[in-house]
Every structure is written in structure tokens, then in C-alpha cells.
Design an enzyme around this catalytic site. Structure first.
Site, short mmCIF file in Angstrom:
data_model
loop_
_atom_site.label_atom_id
_atom_site.label_comp_id
_atom_site.label_asym_id
_atom_site.label_seq_id
_atom_site.Cartn_x
_atom_site.Cartn_y
_atom_site.Cartn_z
N GLY A 2 18.31 -10.62 -8.91
CA GLY A 2 17.49 -10.84 -7.73
C GLY A 2 16.48 -9.72 -8.56
N GLY B 153 -4.30 -0.64 -3.71
CA GLY B 153 -3.48 -2.00 -4.00
C GLY B 153 -2.42 -2.61 -3.19
N VAL B 154 -1.52 -3.43 -3.16
CA VAL B 154 -0.54 -3.96 -2.11
C VAL B 154 0.18 -2.85 -2.16
CG1 VAL B 154 0.13 -6.25 -1.35
CG2 VAL B 154 -1.49 -5.82 -3.53
N HIS C 41 -0.85 -24.34 21.81
CA HIS C 41 -1.52 -23.16 22.69
C HIS C 41 -0.70 -22.62 22.82
CE1 HIS C 41 -4.71 -21.16 24.33
NE2 HIS C 41 -3.66 -21.51 25.69
P1 FAD Z 1 11.05 -9.41 -12.01
O1 FAD Z 1 11.92 -9.76 -10.96
O2 FAD Z 1 10.83 -8.14 -12.78
O3 FAD Z 1 12.83 -10.06 -13.01
C1 FAD Z 1 12.98 -9.83 -14.05
C2 FAD Z 1 14.72 -9.38 -14.05
O4 FAD Z 1 14.59 -9.65 -15.99
C3 FAD Z 1 15.02 -8.05 -14.14
O5 FAD Z 1 15.93 -7.71 -12.69
C4 FAD Z 1 14.63 -7.18 -15.33
O6 FAD Z 1 15.78 -6.14 -15.35
C5 FAD Z 1 15.29 -8.70 -16.11
N1 FAD Z 1 15.67 -8.34 -18.08
C6 FAD Z 1 13.90 -7.65 -18.26
N2 FAD Z 1 13.84 -8.17 -19.94
C7 FAD Z 1 15.17 -7.76 -19.44
C8 FAD Z 1 15.61 -8.38 -21.00
N3 FAD Z 1 15.87 -7.89 -22.35
N4 FAD Z 1 17.78 -8.97 -21.07
C9 FAD Z 1 18.31 -8.88 -19.50
N5 FAD Z 1 17.07 -8.95 -17.80
C10 FAD Z 1 16.25 -8.22 -18.53
N6 FAD Z 1 6.18 -10.12 -4.25
C11 FAD Z 1 5.62 -10.94 -3.60
O7 FAD Z 1 5.32 -12.27 -3.99
N7 FAD Z 1 6.05 -10.58 -1.97
C12 FAD Z 1 6.37 -9.20 -2.43
O8 FAD Z 1 6.64 -8.55 -0.64
C13 FAD Z 1 6.02 -8.18 -2.95
N8 FAD Z 1 6.72 -6.76 -3.00
C14 FAD Z 1 7.04 -6.46 -3.77
C15 FAD Z 1 6.75 -4.90 -3.77
C16 FAD Z 1 6.61 -4.47 -4.83
C17 FAD Z 1 7.65 -2.55 -3.79
C18 FAD Z 1 6.96 -4.37 -5.92
C19 FAD Z 1 7.08 -3.02 -7.16
C20 FAD Z 1 6.59 -5.48 -6.25
C21 FAD Z 1 7.38 -7.10 -4.87
N9 FAD Z 1 6.44 -8.14 -5.69
C22 FAD Z 1 6.21 -9.53 -4.12
C23 FAD Z 1 6.13 -8.80 -6.76
C24 FAD Z 1 7.15 -9.19 -6.86
O9 FAD Z 1 8.41 -8.54 -6.89
C25 FAD Z 1 7.33 -10.07 -8.76
O10 FAD Z 1 6.38 -10.51 -8.96
C26 FAD Z 1 7.76 -10.34 -8.62
O11 FAD Z 1 9.47 -9.94 -8.76
C27 FAD Z 1 8.53 -11.35 -10.04
O12 FAD Z 1 9.29 -11.64 -10.79
P2 FAD Z 1 10.09 -11.67 -12.24
O13 FAD Z 1 11.62 -13.07 -11.68
O14 FAD Z 1 9.22 -13.16 -12.97
O15 FAD Z 1 10.47 -11.00 -12.58
P1 NAD Z 2 -2.49 -3.54 -7.97
O1 NAD Z 2 -3.15 -4.05 -8.36
O2 NAD Z 2 -2.56 -4.28 -6.15
O3 NAD Z 2 -3.32 -2.62 -7.29
C1 NAD Z 2 -3.33 -0.98 -7.93
C2 NAD Z 2 -5.03 -0.41 -7.57
O4 NAD Z 2 -4.73 1.01 -8.22
C3 NAD Z 2 -5.99 -1.05 -7.83
O5 NAD Z 2 -6.78 -1.72 -6.84
C4 NAD Z 2 -7.10 0.01 -9.24
O6 NAD Z 2 -7.54 -0.79 -9.20
C5 NAD Z 2 -6.04 1.06 -8.46
N1 NAD Z 2 -6.51 1.67 -9.82
C6 NAD Z 2 -6.13 1.51 -11.44
N2 NAD Z 2 -6.13 2.83 -12.00
C7 NAD Z 2 -6.12 3.99 -11.08
C8 NAD Z 2 -6.22 5.38 -11.31
N3 NAD Z 2 -5.87 5.70 -12.13
N4 NAD Z 2 -6.70 6.14 -9.95
C9 NAD Z 2 -6.75 5.44 -8.82
N5 NAD Z 2 -6.47 3.61 -8.79
C10 NAD Z 2 -6.25 3.18 -9.83
O7 NAD Z 2 -1.21 -3.10 -8.00
P2 NAD Z 2 -0.37 -2.35 -7.19
O8 NAD Z 2 -0.04 -1.67 -5.69
O9 NAD Z 2 0.75 -1.60 -8.18
O10 NAD Z 2 0.85 -3.72 -7.59
C11 NAD Z 2 1.36 -4.06 -8.29
C12 NAD Z 2 2.12 -6.11 -8.39
O11 NAD Z 2 2.91 -5.85 -7.56
C13 NAD Z 2 0.79 -6.51 -8.11
O12 NAD Z 2 0.17 -7.42 -8.86
C14 NAD Z 2 1.21 -6.46 -6.25
O13 NAD Z 2 0.33 -8.54 -6.49
C15 NAD Z 2 2.91 -6.90 -6.94
N6 NAD Z 2 3.05 -7.02 -5.28
C16 NAD Z 2 2.89 -7.83 -4.09
C17 NAD Z 2 3.42 -7.85 -3.01
C18 NAD Z 2 3.32 -8.49 -1.72
O14 NAD Z 2 3.10 -9.47 -2.30
N7 NAD Z 2 3.12 -8.40 -1.11
C19 NAD Z 2 3.99 -6.30 -2.90
C20 NAD Z 2 3.82 -5.36 -3.90
C21 NAD Z 2 3.38 -5.16 -5.22
#
Ligand code: FAD
Ligand code: NAD
Length: 466
Positions: free
Chosen positions: A41, A183-184, A445
């Protein structure tokens, strides 16, 4: 004997890799997926989308109960107390159920899970836990990790300076949490801990929150989060951090330079972005170079410069979102199977799951204006009957259309259910809809979605309820 062990090896079992592996198996390819974590996952299910949404949902319930918001509905409560361990257990349960579900889907679809971290020996050979496996095609879906901030060292075990993974696992509500990065992640996890009782200060380098979103949305976001009690320090950078006992001390400076100040915190969340996971993958062994941002570049069909090697998800350019990664997983599997897999990168919705939710798809007003003449329709949630009845006055829907063709170029929404509402806009844009198409579509609605219809009517200058 077959030329290769597999038709396809996918490296990484996040929403990009696991979806791609299942799709490939459905299309008849002999498929394996390499994953080094103990559970499938990826970031999303283990330490990202799912656990963060579990805490957002639970903390929203707690805040509603604790701040007396339910009293107007006749729900009388005595003293409301937080059982953080129970909330964390609920989160763990959601993660366990969903990651276990993927293991089941792998078995059902006959995808082999190769346990361990994969490393290229050559373009068709991946070494996992000391054993070499060959495949005609390899998809890199290794995702991303937290970008470190020099001078602010994360130690999730201590729980004082943490990244998102640490902030999802805190065992106690900090008195003061400082979030670095508005950010997010900063706003979602900052909201969780604010709702549970922490004072939250967000330090953001830029002059507005939520980079990448529409300018109006970013302005409104600052007002809403301030109203909810977050302290915002915009245009401010963190220049260093030190930890003494159970407290962290941060030094801050205006981003443009000037006098520094000191801020004390019980917990500091570093959320300044994420960067691709490519270290240790052996990309040099196959001659694959990274771009200036450390990402793997691909063609539109997700093939890299190296024959037989493809890449998807967070490790390639584009928004780092789970649904973008999954759509790319499906498309790359279809392309490898000889079909035509396409992802329309112009129509990828983004949602911030706070309360209200912030959502958008397509161009911002600023981007659209740069490309030509536009018309904009905007409708406030305050004038939407359902939002008003539910006491959810914050937000608006904004539809941006081409002035000549009326084609919808972008839609932005702030509303309690904006994340659900934006799906309609994405579908409309995917079908090449005009604002008139949305305006003349019958919307039920009373729903929040009627605000989308009214905003579309506003493009032509004729909303009914304002
Ligand atoms: P990942 O999910 O990062 O998966 C990559 C996998 O590859 C990992 O499990 C890792 O262990 C594995 N891996 C890496 N290198 C190797 C290797 N050499 N060999 C074997 N396995 C390896 N996105 C949304 O759309 N909605 C959200 O609500 C959202 N919330 C988020 C909240 C948080 C706190 C964070 C951190 C991220 C969130 N994101 C969200 C972003 C989302 O998690 C990522 O965009 C998404 O997981 C990317 O998918 P991926 O398959 O590219 O990589
Ligand atoms: P982000 O890019 O959304 O936000 C990072 C923020 O940190 C920016 O506003 C940037 O200007 C600021 N920043 C950078 N350097 C800084 C510094 N030195 N001091 C103060 N501010 C600084 O990144 P994130 O919130 O870490 O999220 C990472 C990724 O995970 C995002 O690309 C997002 O798409 C993904 N994500 C998505 C969701 C969702 O879809 N709901 C939730 C969580 C994470």
C-alpha cells in the site's frame, strides 16, 4: 524455459505500483511486485492518505463534541474527554484492513510479492533480498519521502521534531505544535492536533498557504484557518532548531531577510514537501539519469529512456497524489500489454481534507488568464441552502471558462464536501464540457453540488440565488 522469470516486475507497492501490478495481471501478464515495507500500500495506505484521514475524521468528531457544536441539534453532552489511544487504535485498524486487503488482491490476481528492496543489476534484472529476478519489463514505482530541512533534524522516536509519519503517531497532544510549511500536510495534520487541543502555529516561507491552488482559494484558506485558531506566520523561514529536554526552540526570520525571532514548541512538524525515492535503486547500473528535481523523466506513455524500463507515481514529474499514481499504474500496465493507456494530466483533482475541504481541478484563474480571455462564475456556500442549513457557511465554488468557447478550464471549491463535489467538475472537464453544460444539468436539491451549477450559471452572469 521462458526467456524471463516475469513479463513484468513492478518496484514499489504504493497506489501506483500495486494498482499497476494488479491491472497487468488482469491483462494476462505474469507479474511480480517488489516491496520492502512489511505491508503493501506504500506511503498512502501506511503513513499517508489513509491514517491522516482516519485522524482527521476522528478529530473532527471530537471537536464537534468538545466545543459544544452539537448542542444546537439537541445533543447534550457531559464532560467530553479525549482517549487518544482509542483514536490511534481506530487509525491502525483502518490501515491494517486496507493494507491487508491489497495482500488479498495480490493473491486473487496471482501477483507475486517479492519481499525486500529491489535494485537493478541491469535493465531486465532486479535483485531482491540477495536473489536476482528477470523480467521483460520493469516499472519503477518507488514513490517519495519527506524532504529534509537542513538544521532541523527529524527524530520521530523522540516525538519532538517530527515528519508526517511522526505526527501521525504522537502519543500525546502537544501543548504547542509548530508546523513548518503551510502546504497540504501541514494544514491537514496541523488541523488534527489543533482540534485535539494543541495551539498550532504554521510557519510558511511564501506569502500564502497552499501553493499550486487558485489565488482566491489561498487567500480564503488563510482567513479560515486563522478563524479556526491557527496562528499563521506567512513570509517567514525557519533558520534553525535545537532540542533541550522535551522542548524545541526554533529561530525564524522574515523570508525577505530582517530581524530574527525565537519560537518554543513541544512538537515541530517538518512538512516542506517530498522528494522521489531513487537512492539505492541502482539507476546507474542501467544508465538512467534524473532531472534537476531528482525525478525520473518519462514519455507520455511512461517509458523511460532505457528500453523495457518504465516509471510512474511520485518518482516522476506531476502532482504527488495517490490517484494520479494509480491512474498512471493502470495506463502503464495497459501500454506494456500492448494497449493504449493514457492519463490526462490536465484533469487531476487535488483536495485538502480539512474542514471545510479545499479542492480544485484544471487551471487556476491566474494560469487561465495567462493563456487568454476568460469568464469566471463564483457562488458562495453561504447562499447554498444545504450548506446554510448545516451551518457550513465558509467557502465558494468558482468556475473558470474560456471567454470565447465557454469550455471549462478550471473549477475550485471550498466547502464541507468539496472533495466529493470536485469529481463532477473533473468528469465535466474530461468530457470537454462548457459552463453552460454544467449550468443546464439538473442537480439534486438540496445538495452542496447546487453551488457548482450556480457558479456555472454565474459564468454567463445569471445565478439565481445571489
Ligand atoms: P508510494 O506510495 O510512496 O509507494 C512507494 C513504495 O515503494 C513504498 O511502499 C516504498 O517502501 C517502496 N519502495 C521504495 N523503494 C523501493 C525499492 N527499491 N524496492 C522495493 N520497494 C521500494 N495523496 C492523495 O492523493 N490524497 C491524500 O489524502 C494524501 N494524503 C497524504 C498524507 C500524507 C501524510 C502523505 C505523506 C502523503 C499523502 N498523499 C496523499 C500523497 C500520496 O501518499 C502519494 O502521492 C502516493 O502514495 C504516491 O504513490 P506511489 O505509488 O508513487 O508511491
Ligand atoms: P507541499 O508542497 O504541499 O507544501 C510544502 C510547503 O512548505 C509549501 O507551502 C512551501 O512553500 C513551504 N516551505 C518549503 N520550504 C520551507 C521552509 N524552509 N520554511 C517554511 N516553509 C517552507 O508539501 P507537503 O505538505 O509536505 O506535502 C507533500 C506532498 O504530499 C504534496 O505534494 C501533496 O500533494 C502530497 N499530499 C497530498 C495530500 C492530499 O492530497 N490531501 C495530503 C498530504 C500530502
Amino acid at each position: 524455459m521462458a526467456e524471463y522469470d516475469y513479463d513484468l516486475i513492478v518496484i514499489g507497492a504504493g497506489p501506483g505500483g500495486y494498482v499497476g501490478a494488479i491491472r497487468a495481471a488482469q491483462l494476462g501478464l505474469k507479474t511480480a511486485c517488489v516491496e520492502g515495507r512489511d505491508t503493501l500500500g506504500g506511503t498512502c495506505l501506511n503513513v499517508g492518505c489513509i491514517p491522516s484521514k482516519a485522524l482527521l475524521h476522528g478529530s473532527e468528531k471530537f471537536e464537534e463534541a468538545a466545543n459544544g457544536a452539537l448542542a444546537r441539534y439537541g445533543v447534550k453532552l457531559g464532560k467530553v474527554e479525549l482517549d487518544l489511544a482509542a483514536l490511534q487504535a481506530d487509525k491502525a485498524d483502518a490501515v491494517k484492513g486496507l493494507t491487508g486487503g491489497i495482500e488479498f488482491l495480490f493473491k486473487k490476481n496471482k501477483v507475486d510479492w517479492l519481499k525486500g528492496y529491489g535494485k537493478f543489476k541491469d535493465a531486465h534484472t532486479v535483485e531482491v533480498a540477495g536473489k536476482a529476478y528477470t523480467a521483460r519489463n520493469v516499472v519503477i514505482a518507488t514513490g517519495s519521502s519527506v524532504t529534509p530541512l537542513p538544521g532541523v533534524e527529524v527524530d520521530n522516536d523522540k516525538g519532538i521534531i517530527v515528519d508526517s509519519t511522526g505526527a501521525l503517531a504522537l502519543g500525546k497532544v502537544p501543548a504547542h505544535m509548530v508546523v513548518i510549511g503551510g502546504g497540504v500536510i501541514g494544514l491537514e495534520l496541523g488541523s488534527v492536533w489543533r482540534r485535539l487541543g494543541a495551539k498550532v502555529t504554521v510557519v510558511e516561507f511564501l506569502d500564502a498557504l497552499l501553493p499550486g491552488m487558485d489565488g482566491d482559494v489561498r487567500k480564503e484558506a488563510a482567513k479560515i484557518f486563522k478563524k479556526q485558531g491557527m496562528e499563521l506566520k506567512l513570509g517567514t523561514k525557519v533558520t534553525g532548531a535545537s532540542v533541550k529536554g522535551k522542548k524545541a526552540t526554533l529561530t525564524l526570520e522574515p523570508a525577505k531577510g530582517g530581524a530574527s525571532e525565537v519560537l518554543e514548541a513541544d512538537c515541530v512538524l517538518v512538512s516542506i514537501g517530498r522528494r522521489p525515492n531513487v537512492d539505492g535503486l541502482g539507476l546507474d547500473a542501467i544508465g538512467l539519469e534524473l532531472n534537476a528535481r531528482g525525478q525520473i523523466e518519462t514519455e507520455h506513455d511512461f517509458r523511460t529512456k532505457v528500453d523495457g524500463v518504465w516509471a510512474i507515481g511520485d518518482c516522476i514529474p506531476g502532482p504527488m497524489l495517490a490517484h494520479k499514481a494509480s491512474d498512471e499504474g493502470i495506463a502503464v500496465a495497459e501500454n506494456i500489454a500492448g494497449q493504449t493507456g493514457i492519463v490526462n494530466h490536465d484533469v487531476i483533482p487535488g483536495v485538502v481534507y480539512t474542514s471545510p475541504e479545499f479542492a480544485g481541478v484544471g487551471l487556476t484563474e491566474e494560469q487561465a488568464k495567462e493563456r487568454g480571455e476568460i469568464k469566471v462564475g463564483k457562488f458562495p456556500m453561504m447562499a447554498n441552502s444545504r450548506a446554510k442549513t448545516n451551518h457550513e457557511p465558509d467557502g465558494f465554488v468558482k468556475v473558470i471558462a474560456d471567454a470565447k468557447t465557454d469550455k471549462v478550464l478550471g473549477v475550485w471549491a471550498i466547502a464541507s464536501v468539496a472533495g466529493t463535489m470536485i469529481a463532477e467538475a473533473a468528469l465535466a472537464m474530461e468530457f470537454g464540457a462548457t459552463s453552460e453544460d454544467i449550468a443546464y444539468t439538473c442537480h439534486a436539491h438540496p445538495t452542496h453540488s447546487e453551488a457548482m451549477k450556480e457558479a456555472a450559471m454565474g459564468v454567463m452572469g445569471k445565478p439565481i440565488h445571489i
